[in-house]
Design an enzyme around this catalytic site. Structure first.
Site, mmCIF file in Angstrom:
data_model
loop_
_atom_site.group_PDB
_atom_site.id
_atom_site.type_symbol
_atom_site.label_atom_id
_atom_site.label_comp_id
_atom_site.label_asym_id
_atom_site.label_seq_id
_atom_site.Cartn_x
_atom_site.Cartn_y
_atom_site.Cartn_z
ATOM 1 C CE1 TYR A 75 54.425 -28.479 67.507
ATOM 2 C CE2 TYR A 75 56.550 -27.516 68.050
ATOM 3 C CZ TYR A 75 55.210 -27.368 67.724
ATOM 4 O OH TYR A 75 54.675 -26.121 67.613
ATOM 5 C CD GLU A 80 62.104 -28.111 66.440
ATOM 6 O OE1 GLU A 80 61.078 -27.517 66.828
ATOM 7 O OE2 GLU A 80 62.087 -29.205 65.841
ATOM 8 C CG HIS A 119 50.978 -25.253 69.943
ATOM 9 N ND1 HIS A 119 50.323 -25.025 68.755
ATOM 10 C CD2 HIS A 119 52.292 -25.017 69.698
ATOM 11 C CE1 HIS A 119 51.200 -24.640 67.839
ATOM 12 N NE2 HIS A 119 52.396 -24.631 68.386
#
Length: 802
Positions: free
Chosen positions: A550, A493, A591
């Site tokens: 992620y 990504e 995060h």
């Protein structure tokens, strides 16, 4: 039908011969399923899951499966494997018995249950075979739909080989990208998210996939109406159907008992996928499952009489028989004779597999019985030993476990007798011989494993004044790697156009093109799958996951597929995928994660590398590209714009794997950490030095493998104290680190104080700068923890702070 080799239309006699050959394979497979179930029910095998009811469509699929192609399937594909010549009757039953000899059970050496198939991509020394000269099957796994992401990567490799001219020299992996990735999946498993994620990605990428959905209307006992909207996967995927204005899938539907239609359908699919790289989904419906889901239950419990009667009538083999009779391929009598002969062949193959499996174990049993009788004759525990020996002799179908249990029980009885050394030696030798059959090849055992690469230090200019952002060191090193290695590619990504979110790839897509530096959608599981599949076909992919948090989307695939690959194939397949991500020390719940304990425990089989700066990270990439093993590299999220000295030897310097680094020597206490936290540890150590506390700081560098030279315990022998500082939750990676140091390295013997840990709080960090301070170890936390430990040593010199 067309002959592949000559492309000449078949005569009727040729056609008849081919059909009869197919029928014999189908009957062989069915008889293996029927007899296999009996072997489970009689106790010779533990569990059985079979491909009965799916035989005829798999014959059609096999006709168009060529050398160089790859299968990524599930545990019903035994007929297909027989049809391509990669599974014999004896091997089928060897898998059922769990034979640990790879030459007898080539699908997994007994490490997976029967029904899980593969072919050997590697020679005995771990080097690649010529995959273009054999029919290939990637190693199956049981988790439903987990074969899908890997299937995507196997197909994308064909696109890569067709797109990059420099890869033509790697001709043992591809011939102009003409290879197809053949996937198979049960209809119920299409309910999984992995299925839909992969289907979408395959449609976007336009890769040569032919995915067969075997539809028998049930997922174990659950009917399709509870699984799939409209009870039809092809119906709900109609939006993916390609047309003249847009890309997509070619979606075909065919009845699983209709032999000629199946062949026509698969021929059409193969033409589209092989030549044009158009993905194809074939919905094979109206299939049956004559023995139910597995040997653990009966389908009569959940199918009504109408369904059961229909399944008998539309059994694919029965329908093939009727068709053969109707067009004069064979008479009922000829078919009956074929059936009878095949039954005998299957029975003989089963007997051969059983004898090969049980024979050596019986020999071990007899050998131990003789030894124990000898030991008993001179033992004060003669009666007890003879009783155990008699119990061992009575076991008609012995297991290695049962042999060892009795041997080890007898050892206790002779612990003070003269016969102890002989029995102890026998047990040790037996375990040494047997244990590798169950434990080898978790990591590479070839000459290209991670320990084959030695450290090469970065070189700097004499004045060594020039510094640059860490991200530029990564970028310039990747530049050299891409220039020198045409098989290397990176995707993720935001990895392409903008050069990743932290600019570690900036400008590289322009230089090397969108194939080698690629943006992908937000779909972490299939990103990992892309990497696995491409690595299985000789490419060196780097799969980028934007943030460490992620990675959790892809952990199942990493854990169940990649981490187990060398193990479950007993070293016959490898996928040296590099996973690149970044983590630690940022704001917010989603995060700032450091779930290293989770990853260390879930990813045994993958190396986990935690560099403290970008030069170290670049060195890891250089090392890994000389190895044949998968690894996860976690870059420091807050280190990309910190200044580092500029190396002169990009692409050449190498960070050793499994080796720690002492970055500050000291005499009072050993501080062990890694990644971003090390910068805090260094600052705290400076402040502690002002108070007369001299800390030794060790950078772990890699969690898996961990400190193979046992350098940490050497430090503790000097300081006699240990503190592990970690950003993971309490009991996470710090618990693993302590276990390695205290237990594996015997660090306990060197300690004068209790070893301690300093970790994050049990929750994830709150948003904002203060969230980080109050959630993860700070400089002050480290200072005060070390100070408190030294207070125990000398309360007068280091009075309590609070």
């Amino acid at each position: 039908m067309i002959k592949e080799e000559t492309n000449i239309t078949l005569t009727f006699e040729d056609f008849k011969t081919e059909v009869l050959k197919d029928y014999k394979i189908a009957i062989t497979s069915r008889e293996c399923s029927l007899l296999g179930r009996k072997e489970v029910l009689t106790g010779k095998a533990k569990f059985g899951i079979f491909g009965d009811g799916k035989e005829v469509p798999q014959l059609a699929m096999a006709k168009f499966f060529k050398n160089g192609d790859f299968r990524s399937g599930y545990y019903r594909d035994q007929t297909f494997m027989m049809a391509i010549g990669e599974l014999t009757i004896q091997e089928f039953f060897a898998g059922l018995y769990g034979h640990t000899d790879i030459s007898q059970e080539p699908m997994s050496a007994g490490r997976q249950m029967g029904g899980h198939f593969m072919t050997h991509s590697l020679n005995d020394d771990g080097s690649w075979k010529d995959l273009t000269k054999q029919k290939n099957s990637s190693a199956d796994i049981s988790p439903t739909a987990s074969q899908m992401p890997r299937m995507l990567g196997l197909a994308q490799a064909s696109n890569i080989y067709r797109s990059i001219p420099e890869l033509a020299k790697k001709s043992n992996f591809s011939i102009n990208g003409n290879e197809i990735s053949w996937g198979t999946i049960g209809n119920a498993s299409t309910s999984e998210g992995l299925f839909f994620e992969t289907i979408n990605a395959a449609g976007v990428l336009q890769v040569p996939i032919i995915l067969s959905v075997w539809d028998d209307e049930y997922g174990i006992s659950v009917h399709a109406k509870y699984q799939t909207t409209k009870e039809s996967i092809s119906e709900i995927l109609k939006g993916y159907q390609r047309d003249e204005n847009s890309n997509g899938f070619e979606i075909l539907k065919v009845k699983g008992w209709d032999y000629p239609s199946l062949i026509e359908t698969y021929e059409k699919a193969a033409d589209l996928a092989r030549e044009k790289h158009i993905p194809v989904l074939i919905h094979v419906n109206q299939l049956t499952q004559p023995q139910g889901h597995s040997s653990s239950g009966s389908h009569e419990r959940y199918k009504d009489s109408t369904r059961l009667d229909w399944e008998k009538d539309f059994d694919c083999i029965r329908q093939m028989k009727l068709w053969m009779i109707a067009i004069n391929i064979a008479s009922p009598e000829e078919i009956e004779e074929i059936d009878s002969n095949i039954k005998k062949e299957v029975l003989e193959g089963k007997k051969a597999a059983w004898n090969a499996f049980i024979g050596p174990i019986i020999e071990d049993q007899r050998e131990l019985v003789v030894l124990l009788e000898k030991i008993a004759s001179a033992s004060q525990n003669k009666d007890s030993i003879l009783k155990l020996t008699a119990n061992l002799s009575k076991i008609k179908i012995p297991l290695k476990k049962e042999i060892l249990v009795i041997a080890r029980k007898v050892l206790r009885m002779v612990i003070d007798e003269n016969s102890k050394p002989e029995l102890s030696t026998w047990i040790t030798s037996y375990i040494k011989k047997s244990q590798p059959e169950f434990s080898s090849h978790l990591y590479s055992e070839s000459r290209s494993n991670v320990f084959s690469v030695k450290e090469v230090l970065p070189e700097y200019a004499d004045d060594a004044k020039e510094e640059t952002d860490g991200r530029m060191i990564l970028r310039d090193n990747f530049d050299v790697l891409f220039t020198n290695h045409p098989e290397v590619l990176i995707f993720g990504e935001d990895a392409g156009s903008i050069g990743d979110v932290n600019q570690g790839l900036v400008g590289l897509q322009i230089k090397f093109g969108e194939t080698r530096v690629a943006d992908v959608g937000i779909r972490e599981a299939s990103i990992i799958g892309q990497g696995i599949g491409m690595a299985l076909r000789g490419l060196r992919p780097i799969a980028e996951i934007q943030y460490l948090d992620y990675l959790l989307y892809g952990v199942q695939i990493l854990s169940d597929d990649l981490a187990t690959l060398q193990y479950r194939t007993s070293g016959k397949q490898k996928a040296p995928l590099i996973i690149r991500t970044r983590g630690h020390r940022l704001e917010g719940i989603w995060h700032s994660g450091s779930p290293m304990g989770m990853l260390v425990n879930a990813l045994r089989g993958i190396h986990i590398l935690v560099p403290r700066n970008m030069t170290k990270a670049a060195g890891f990439y250089n090392t890994l590209l000389e190895c044949d093993e998968p690894a996860l590299v976690v870059e420091c999220l807050n280190g990309y714009r910190l200044k580092e000295k500029t190396p002169l030897n990009y692409g050449e310097f190498k960070t050793p794997i499994g080796v720690v680094e002492t970055i500050k020597e000291g005499a009072d206490i050993t501080l062990v950490s890694y990644g971003s936290t090390l910068r805090l540890v260094e600052e705290a150590a400076k402040e502690l030095l002002d108070f007369g506390i001299d800390c030794e700081i060790i950078d772990i560098q890699s969690l898996l493998p961990f400190d193979v030279n046992h350098d940490i315990v050497k430090s503790i022998a000097k300081t006699n104290r240990l503190l592990v500082i970690d950003e993971d939750v309490p009991g996470g990676a710090s618990a693993y680190i302590l276990q390695q140091i205290i237990e594996n390295q015997d660090g306990y013997n060197q300690l004068d104080s209790k070893p301690q840990t300093l970790t994050s709080k049990a929750h994830r960090p709150a948003y904002g700068t203060d969230g980080d301070y109050f959630s993860k170890p700070s400089i002050e936390d480290i200072f005060e923890k070390v100070y408190a430990m030294m207070n125990e040593v000398n309360p007068t010199k280091y009075p309590v702070l609070y």
